[in-house]
Design a protein around this motif. Structure first.
Motif, PDB file in Angstrom:
ATOM      1  N   ASN A   1       0.811  -1.213   0.000  1.00 42.75           N
ATOM      2  CA  ASN A   1       0.000   0.000   0.000  1.00 42.75           C
ATOM      3  C   ASN A   1       0.852   1.275   0.000  1.00 42.75           C
ATOM      4  O   ASN A   1       0.769   2.100   0.915  1.00 42.75           O
ATOM      5  N   PRO A   2       1.707   1.448  -1.015  1.00 45.29           N
ATOM      6  CA  PRO A   2       2.527   2.663  -1.103  1.00 45.29           C
ATOM      7  C   PRO A   2       1.648   3.909  -1.252  1.00 45.29           C
ATOM      8  O   PRO A   2       0.512   3.831  -1.737  1.00 45.29           O
ATOM      9  N   LYS A   3       2.187   5.041  -0.828  1.00 47.40           N
ATOM     10  CA  LYS A   3       1.425   6.293  -0.897  1.00 47.40           C
ATOM     11  C   LYS A   3       1.084   6.641  -2.344  1.00 47.40           C
ATOM     12  O   LYS A   3      -0.018   7.095  -2.638  1.00 47.40           O
ATOM     13  N   GLU A   4       2.063   6.443  -3.239  1.00 48.22           N
ATOM     14  CA  GLU A   4       1.820   6.725  -4.653  1.00 48.22           C
ATOM     15  C   GLU A   4       1.411   5.440  -5.364  1.00 48.22           C
ATOM     16  O   GLU A   4       2.182   4.506  -5.465  1.00 48.22           O
ATOM     17  N   LYS A   5       0.182   5.419  -5.838  1.00 46.36           N
ATOM     18  CA  LYS A   5      -0.338   4.242  -6.525  1.00 46.36           C
ATOM     19  C   LYS A   5       0.149   4.218  -7.974  1.00 46.36           C
ATOM     20  O   LYS A   5       0.207   5.246  -8.647  1.00 46.36           O
TER      21      LYS A   5
END
Length: 297
Positions: free
Chosen positions: A246-250
């Motif tokens: 679930n990285p901040k930047e998708k």
């Protein structure tokens, strides 16, 4: 009271559904192919000095040591070589060989639809290969090991060797030398394509972690109950060095759309034809100088 419980249950189901829908992960893989069986030498070419030879050998090394990024969700993924600035871009035969060692393009696979799409550049032409994902008959093993803090389980499978993946080629078995104790064994010089052969099948060893419950992995590998963190086919090792959930930047997980649309079989036939032309073109160059492969010590 019943209404409140039903409402809470609905909220929990909806929240979990949204979390599953928005779930995404990113994994970094280091790919390394052993070239210990081959020794690159520039035979008989007066224009190739030691510095140039060193540069050529470094380029060969770069072709077989790559970094890839896998962005994935519950149903699809994209696998792409990490972009790096190269002050000495590869050309000619090196570019052709590089395109056959897993580099270049974006490998998209949809495990829900069991399809893949990969854009490839070969000999100056762009192709968009679309086909069905191969289902490997994985044999689940009890052996475990830890990779990057994740408990992984071993699985093995046997698959047909791809004719258009240079990493699958092996040195040809040489004939037994004649018994002559007085003469040392000499290395054999040959055209590169004449020095290698393709095995019919290769054995794959994979390590996957159920702690990341996605049916994904590097390149075209999939089909295990957890993210595949390592793949080994005896010559090439693809090892995960980093995972971010679930990285901040998708990332935008979708297939490429550039290139001539072909099936895998048609693409393979095109590449094999060009490889044969390349082999014939380079036959006889040994007397005029050029890159050759020395098999042996």
């Amino acid at each position: 009271m019943k209404k409140a419980i039903l409402l809470l249950l609905f909220v929990l189901i909806y929240t979990n559904s949204q979390a599953q829908k928005d779930f995404q992960g990113m994994a970094v893989y280091e790919s390394k192919t052993s070239m210990a069986d081959f020794k690159v030498r520039m035979e008989g070419n007066k224009n190739i000095n030691p510095e140039m030879q060193k540069m050529m050998e470094e380029r060969m090394k770069k072709m077989f040591e790559k970094t890839f990024i896998l962005n994935f969700d519950k149903s699809a993924s994209i696998y792409k070589e990490e972009e790096k600035l190269d002050a000495n871009p590869q050309g000619g035969g090196f570019r052709m060989m590089s395109s056959m060692t897993g580099g270049g393009g974006t490998f998209y696979k949809n495990v829900k639809d069991k399809t893949y799409t990969v854009d490839k550049e070969f000999m100056g032409k762009e192709f968009l290969v679309k086909d069905s994902l191969a289902s490997l008959n994985w044999k689940m093993e009890a052996e475990t090991r830890v990779i990057g803090g994740y408990t992984c389980y071993k699985a093995t499978a046997v698959k047909e060797a791809s004719k258009t993946d240079f990493r699958n080629f092996r040195p040809k078995k040489e004939e037994e030398p004649k018994k002559d104790a007085d003469k040392p064994a000499e290395a054999k010089k040959t055209n590169f394509m004449d020095a290698v052969e393709l095995p019919k099948e290769i054995t794959i060893t994979a390590w996957y972690t159920p702690e990341i419950p996605v049916n994904q992995g590097p390149e075209g590998y999939w089909g295990l109950p957890g993210l595949i963190l390592e793949v080994n086919d005896g010559k090439t090792i693809i090892l995960c060095s980093k995972v971010i959930l679930n990285p901040k930047e998708k990332a935008e997980i979708k297939p490429s759309s550039k290139g001539k649309v072909v099936g895998q079989k048609e693409y393979d036939e095109t590449v094999m034809k060009k490889m044969e032309e390349f082999r014939e073109m380079n036959q006889g160059r040994g007397d005029r100088g050029g890159m050759q492969i020395r098999i042996g010590q």
